[in-house]
Design an enzyme around this catalytic site. Structure first.
Site, PDB file in Angstrom:
ATOM      1  N   ARG A 163     -30.910 -10.090   1.527  1.00  0.00           N
ATOM      2  CA  ARG A 163     -30.501 -10.054   3.190  1.00  0.00           C
ATOM      3  C   ARG A 163     -30.635 -11.176   3.571  1.00  0.00           C
ATOM      4  NH1 ARG A 163     -33.433  -6.181   8.051  1.00  0.00           N
ATOM      5  NH2 ARG A 163     -32.469  -6.771   9.644  1.00  0.00           N
ATOM      6  N   HIS A 164     -30.276 -11.528   4.870  1.00  0.00           N
ATOM      7  CA  HIS A 164     -30.400 -12.748   5.090  1.00  0.00           C
ATOM      8  C   HIS A 164     -32.006 -13.021   5.935  1.00  0.00           C
ATOM      9  CE1 HIS A 164     -30.707 -10.055   9.438  1.00  0.00           C
ATOM     10  NE2 HIS A 164     -29.469  -9.950   8.540  1.00  0.00           N
TER      11      HIS A 164
ATOM     12  N   ARG B  16     -34.284 -12.949  11.933  1.00  0.00           N
ATOM     13  CA  ARG B  16     -33.376 -13.094  13.104  1.00  0.00           C
ATOM     14  C   ARG B  16     -33.794 -12.500  15.302  1.00  0.00           C
ATOM     15  NH1 ARG B  16     -30.820  -8.040  14.796  1.00  0.00           N
ATOM     16  NH2 ARG B  16     -30.613  -6.913  13.265  1.00  0.00           N
TER      17      ARG B  16
ATOM     18  N   THR C   2     -29.315  -7.965  17.772  1.00  0.00           N
ATOM     19  CA  THR C   2     -27.685  -8.332  17.827  1.00  0.00           C
ATOM     20  C   THR C   2     -28.028  -8.798  19.259  1.00  0.00           C
ATOM     21  OG1 THR C   2     -28.058  -5.956  18.099  1.00  0.00           O
ATOM     22  CG2 THR C   2     -27.675  -7.653  16.204  1.00  0.00           C
TER      23      THR C   2
ATOM     24  N   ARG D  52     -25.526 -16.199  10.176  1.00  0.00           N
ATOM     25  CA  ARG D  52     -27.104 -16.300  10.496  1.00  0.00           C
ATOM     26  C   ARG D  52     -27.226 -15.793   8.199  1.00  0.00           C
ATOM     27  NH1 ARG D  52     -26.792 -11.334  12.846  1.00  0.00           N
ATOM     28  NH2 ARG D  52     -26.066  -9.303  11.927  1.00  0.00           N
TER      29      ARG D  52
ATOM     30  N   LYS E 172     -31.239   4.242   8.503  1.00  0.00           N
ATOM     31  CA  LYS E 172     -30.485   3.501   6.936  1.00  0.00           C
ATOM     32  C   LYS E 172     -29.450   4.712   6.315  1.00  0.00           C
ATOM     33  CE  LYS E 172     -31.278  -0.350   8.422  1.00  0.00           C
ATOM     34  NZ  LYS E 172     -29.368  -1.008   9.145  1.00  0.00           N
TER      35      LYS E 172
ATOM     36  N   HIS F  33     -26.264  -8.306   4.398  1.00  0.00           N
ATOM     37  CA  HIS F  33     -27.118  -7.714   5.513  1.00  0.00           C
ATOM     38  C   HIS F  33     -27.852  -6.428   4.950  1.00  0.00           C
ATOM     39  CE1 HIS F  33     -24.506  -9.643   8.447  1.00  0.00           C
ATOM     40  NE2 HIS F  33     -23.548 -10.055   7.209  1.00  0.00           N
ATOM     41  N   ASP F  34     -28.216  -5.475   5.567  1.00  0.00           N
ATOM     42  CA  ASP F  34     -29.567  -4.777   5.843  1.00  0.00           C
ATOM     43  C   ASP F  34     -28.461  -3.278   4.649  1.00  0.00           C
ATOM     44  OD1 ASP F  34     -29.037  -4.790   7.548  1.00  0.00           O
ATOM     45  OD2 ASP F  34     -30.534  -3.931   8.629  1.00  0.00           O
TER      46      ASP F  34
END
Length: 524
Positions: free
Chosen positions: A134-135, A138, A141, A218, A356, A418-419
């Site tokens: 994952r990035h 951050r 959003t 990102r 999730k 991404h997650d």
């Protein structure tokens, strides 16, 4: 810094040799044997003076040593207080783990204790290593940063008082950006690249990974930061034979534009994106919010009278803890975090896990299907065979050895995503298939969910390692999967006590992905 050994040596006192002492004492004794008694009194006086002088010298030297030790400890302690970091290459985020490991997907990566040994088993060697990452950490959003800013503004405008522990909010300026990596997040990814290099050094010292990134800024920046860490570690490795001018490494960026085939970013499955299935996660979370937030909301409004915070905004207030923490250069814990108890953070973490699980995992009828494309790409890489998939893969890229190399010396891979996408991929592989459907009316611990939580699986800078190894005395290679330093048991393919499956058994266990999942239901 500790002084160098040379500096210490240069200031050491050199003792007079024993032969010189013996000669001087002998001369004094012979001289006084022929002088009068007054001379003996003088001798005794001189001896007393020398003893006192030795004591004084010893005292001064010991005092000087003590002073310099005190000065060193003071400087070292001060520097740790002034510029520590909560993050590290080996262990990840370690400040206040009793709460920071319960921020769901907003937790910074932390190393999870593994019940199965993480080292390479005896008589085995790694022959293939894929990281799916994952990035890094951050800003919120764009939509959420707007909500947070509005909430803070309303508190400033309407709150008539600030309770004990809340006064910092009065002077708090909301200055978080939107969507981009924080400096802390960039360093997370550099650390990740270093750790990957050190873990797979035997291969990495001479082989450059093939790197892909999903197209969001990102994610691409995270990939670049990771390659920087990897390359810096390789440059420092004297055993590496790689050329120093091969950096920056090429990164294959896969578009996230609407309609793009991208195994690192969902978006093609219509029913999943905008049909009934797209609402399941939100519904599960809403039920849990109605249970665990009211008492917290009441306390917030008691301490911020006039703010009229809602249950939904209680979640936003809790979000401000992790986002302000990862916005700090060193990851210092935000004052917002102290507004909530340890049990409340556990409830918050569970709220994120529900999101999730019911949006992207087996709690959603089409969640696991979103990870089928990447799973089939992994099978191709592990078996050195062409990709066989009709879901989210990009055939133009995957059919080319330049954009999808397999076999030969290409045995190190790094993909950045991404997650949400990682959650779907894990599900497509059946990695957490022993997790029963999560209850949305009570907290379940990570032990009761058999290792599943958002914080344990997809925190900021999460990483999964897919390893292939050959071992002495075996005719077939093994596969092992490590998620955030925890070796998964791989029971679906008959994993042994070291968490390994044979390559053929592992591939056989992925029948859901090899058969395309439920892709046909995406366009009903």
């Amino acid at each position: 810094m500790l002084p160098s050994r040379k500096a210490n040596d240069a200031h050491k006192y050199q003792p007079v040799s024993s032969s010189e002492h013996e000669t001087q004492d002998h001369q004094v004794q012979r001289h006084h044997s022929i002088e009068d008694p007054a001379a003996l009194d003088l001798d005794r006086h001189l001896e007393s003076f020398k003893k006192k002088n030795r004591k004084r010298t010893t005292f001064i030297v010991m005092g000087a040593i003590g002073f310099f030790l005190f000065l060193y400890w003071a400087i070292a302690g001060s520097s740790q207080r002034l510029s520590p970091s909560c993050d590290s290459v080996d262990l990840g985020f370690r400040c206040q783990p009793h709460i920071s490991q319960f921020w769901g997907q907003y937790s910074p990566y932390f190393s999870i204790l593994s019940e199965i040994p993480t080292g390479v088993p005896d008589q085995c060697q790694i022959t293939f290593a894929q990281i799916l990452s994952r990035h890094g950490a951050r800003d919120p959003t764009s939509s959420k940063t707007t909500k947070y800013a509005q909430l803070v503004d309303r508190i400033h405008s309407n709150a008539t008082a600030y309770g004990a522990g809340y006064s910092f909010i009065k002077d708090y300026d909301y200055d978080l950006g939107a969507d981009q990596l924080s400096i802390f997040g960039q360093q997370q990814m550099i650390n990740s690249g270093i750790k990957y290099y050190e873990r797979y050094q035997a291969l990495a010292k001479d082989i450059t990974p093939f790197v892909r990134s999903s197209g969001q800024d990102r994610v691409v920046e995270s990939a670049r930061n990771w390659t920087q860490g990897f390359h810096d570690a390789r440059i420092k490795d004297k055993r590496s034979k790689s050329e120093k001018d091969d950096y920056p490494y090429p990164i294959l960026v896969i578009s996230e534009d609407t309609g793009s085939n991208n195994t690192l970013d969902h978006g093609l499955c219509n029913e999943f994106e905008s049909g009934f299935d797209s609402t399941i996660g939100d519904s599960a979370q809403a039920t849990w919010v109605s249970i665990f937030t009211p008492s917290i909301t009441d306390r917030l409004n008691e301490n911020l009278p006039g703010a009229n915070i809602t249950n939904a905004e209680t979640i936003n207030m809790m979000d401000l803890c992790p986002f302000n923490t990862v916005a700090d250069l060193h990851g210092f814990i935000s004052p917002f975090c102290a507004l909530f108890t340890e049990d409340e953070w556990h409830a918050y973490d569970y709220y994120q896990s529900l999101g999730k699980y019911y949006s992207y995992s087996w709690g959603n009828p089409l969640g696991a299907t979103q990870g089928v494309g990447f799973t089939n790409e992994l099978i191709a890489r592990l078996t050195n065979t062409p990709v066989d998939d009709h879901t989210s893969t990009n055939s133009t890229l995957d059919d080319s050895r330049q954009t999808f190399p397999i076999g030969g010396k290409t045995v190190l891979y790094a993909d950045f995503s991404h997650d949400n996408d990682m959650t779907g991929i894990f599900s497509a592989m059946g990695l957490y298939n022993e997790t029963a459907p999560l209850l949305n009316t009570t907290v379940e611990s990570v032990e009761s969910t058999n290792g599943y939580s958002a914080a344990w699986t997809v925190p900021f800078a999460a990483r999964a390692y897919f390893e292939k190894m050959s071992c002495v005395g075996t005719s077939e290679e093994f596969v092992r999967i490590v998620v955030n330093d925890r070796v998964l048991p791989l029971k679906t393919c008959g994993g042994d006590y070291l968490g390994r499956c044979t390559l053929s058994n592992f591939v056989d266990s992925l029948s859901f992905a090899r058969e395309g999942g439920d892709w046909g239901k995406c366009f009903v």
